[in-house]
Write an enzyme that holds these catalytic residues in place. Structure first.
Site, PDB file in Angstrom:
ATOM      1  N   ASP A 217       0.720  -1.113   0.035  1.00  0.00           N
ATOM      2  CA  ASP A 217      -0.169   0.019  -0.116  1.00  0.00           C
ATOM      3  C   ASP A 217       0.756   1.168  -0.117  1.00  0.00           C
ATOM      4  OD1 ASP A 217       0.864  -0.257   2.759  1.00  0.00           O
ATOM      5  OD2 ASP A 217      -1.176  -0.248   3.511  1.00  0.00           O
ATOM      6  N   SER A 218       2.267   1.017   0.153  1.00  0.00           N
ATOM      7  CA  SER A 218       3.074   2.184  -0.032  1.00  0.00           C
ATOM      8  C   SER A 218       2.962   2.673  -1.455  1.00  0.00           C
ATOM      9  CB  SER A 218       4.517   1.627  -0.003  1.00  0.00           C
ATOM     10  OG  SER A 218       5.011   0.690  -0.840  1.00  0.00           O
TER      11      SER A 218
ATOM     12  N   ASP B 250      -0.758  -6.246   0.105  1.00  0.00           N
ATOM     13  CA  ASP B 250      -1.250  -5.591   1.273  1.00  0.00           C
ATOM     14  C   ASP B 250      -2.804  -5.444   1.245  1.00  0.00           C
ATOM     15  OD1 ASP B 250       1.292  -5.043   2.599  1.00  0.00           O
ATOM     16  OD2 ASP B 250       1.422  -3.048   1.881  1.00  0.00           O
TER      17      ASP B 250
ATOM     18  N   LYS C 298      -1.017  -9.614   3.157  1.00  0.00           N
ATOM     19  CA  LYS C 298      -0.292  -9.014   4.243  1.00  0.00           C
ATOM     20  C   LYS C 298      -1.050  -8.254   4.978  1.00  0.00           C
ATOM     21  CE  LYS C 298       3.090  -5.872   3.955  1.00  0.00           C
ATOM     22  NZ  LYS C 298       2.791  -4.710   5.029  1.00  0.00           N
TER      23      LYS C 298
ATOM     24  N   GLU D 284      -1.120  -5.799   8.708  1.00  0.00           N
ATOM     25  CA  GLU D 284       0.055  -5.186   9.599  1.00  0.00           C
ATOM     26  C   GLU D 284      -0.605  -5.290  11.215  1.00  0.00           C
ATOM     27  OE1 GLU D 284       1.271  -1.216   7.204  1.00  0.00           O
ATOM     28  OE2 GLU D 284       0.560  -0.979   9.064  1.00  0.00           O
TER      29      GLU D 284
ATOM     30  N   GLU E 273       9.651  -4.203  10.558  1.00  0.00           N
ATOM     31  CA  GLU E 273       9.937  -2.812  10.088  1.00  0.00           C
ATOM     32  C   GLU E 273      10.774  -1.970  11.042  1.00  0.00           C
ATOM     33  OE1 GLU E 273       8.385   0.614   7.398  1.00  0.00           O
ATOM     34  OE2 GLU E 273       7.124  -1.179   7.565  1.00  0.00           O
TER      35      GLU E 273
END
Length: 261
Positions: A47-48, A86, A116, A118, A186
């Site tokens: 999602d970056s 993501d 993925k 978070e 991270e």
């Protein structure tokens, strides 16, 4: 030598073999094709892309429909790499069933191979179990969580106090218990990443977490010098941004001076 597609069992076996896992991000067909041709083990539709491709200041505005759109383009450029996508902000935090619906759309509509999420909250742990039960591989993510950037007060390193470090370790262990096939660490201290890596049977993939992880991931735009701001833990392997501007300026000048065509 014929190159074979990367599989989930192969990725997990790399930890025992001591073979580092390579992971980079892609947001469209062009970059996916280049990363795949270069032999990257795992391509992440992160999602970056909200910041890299869509110009948002954070990842938070990205929608599930946008992730599906970009993942579909990436899928068309991937022949061998393992493809992960993501789940964006608020597409899974409500409940395990919401997570299953969102992940199911990515699997069916974009043909990704894993998703993925978070964090390691109780909801994420339950969602992980639900997805794994349904046959959807899940990649975990602890440490700095971009979807919580406002709550965390910015893009700061996490795990710097004994309490925070213990919470991150506990989260990684809980995600492994819930069934993730690997976990991203991270922006945490290298010593903490080393401790987590030693305690987990599944691979750890670091981003700003030191050299002791089982693999590394970076945002491709950072690696290639295409980002206006590069995180302190990233390494720029090529200055394509400067080269691209120079090439475009040369083209414009050639057209204006009638040297092209």
């Amino acid at each position: 030598m014929v190159r074979r597609s990367v599989t989930l069992p192969q990725l997990q076996a790399k930890k025992a073999l001591g073979e580092p896992i390579t992971m980079l991000t892609a947001w469209d067909y062009l970059w996916a094709r280049l990363l795949d041709a270069a032999g990257v083990d795992v391509i992440l539709v992160g999602d970056s892309l909200g910041m890299v491709a869509l110009g948002y200041p954070t990842t938070l505005p990205v929608t599930l429909d946008q992730m599906i759109h970009h993942a579909q383009a990436v899928r068309r450029g991937v022949s061998h790499s393992f493809l992960v996508c993501d789940l964006p902000f608020l597409s899974y935090q409500e409940s395990p069933e919401q997570a299953l619906r969102s992940a199911g759309r990515l699997i069916k509509e974009a043909e990704v191979q894993a998703v993925k999420m978070e964090g390691a909250s109780p909801v994420v742990q339950a969602a992980t179990r639900r997805l794994v039960e349904a046959g959807i591989p899940v990649l975990g993510h602890v440490g700095l969580l971009p979807q919580r950037v406002h709550q965390l007060g910015g893009w700061r390193q996490q795990g710097n106090t004994p309490q925070d470090a213990a919470a991150i370790l506990a989260g990684a262990l809980a995600l492994a218990e819930a069934g993730v096939f690997a976990v991203i660490l991270e922006h945490i201290p290298a010593a903490l990443a080393q401790q987590i890596t030693a305690q987990l049977k599944i691979p750890t993939i670091g981003i700003g977490a030191g050299p002791h992880c089982d693999g590394q991931v970076l945002v491709t735009a950072d690696v290639l010098g295409l980002s206006p701001q590069v995180p302190p833990f990233a390494k720029v392997y090529a200055d394509l941004g400067t080269q691209a501007i120079a090439a475009i300026e040369n083209y414009c000048q050639a057209v204006k001076s009638r040297q092209f065509p």
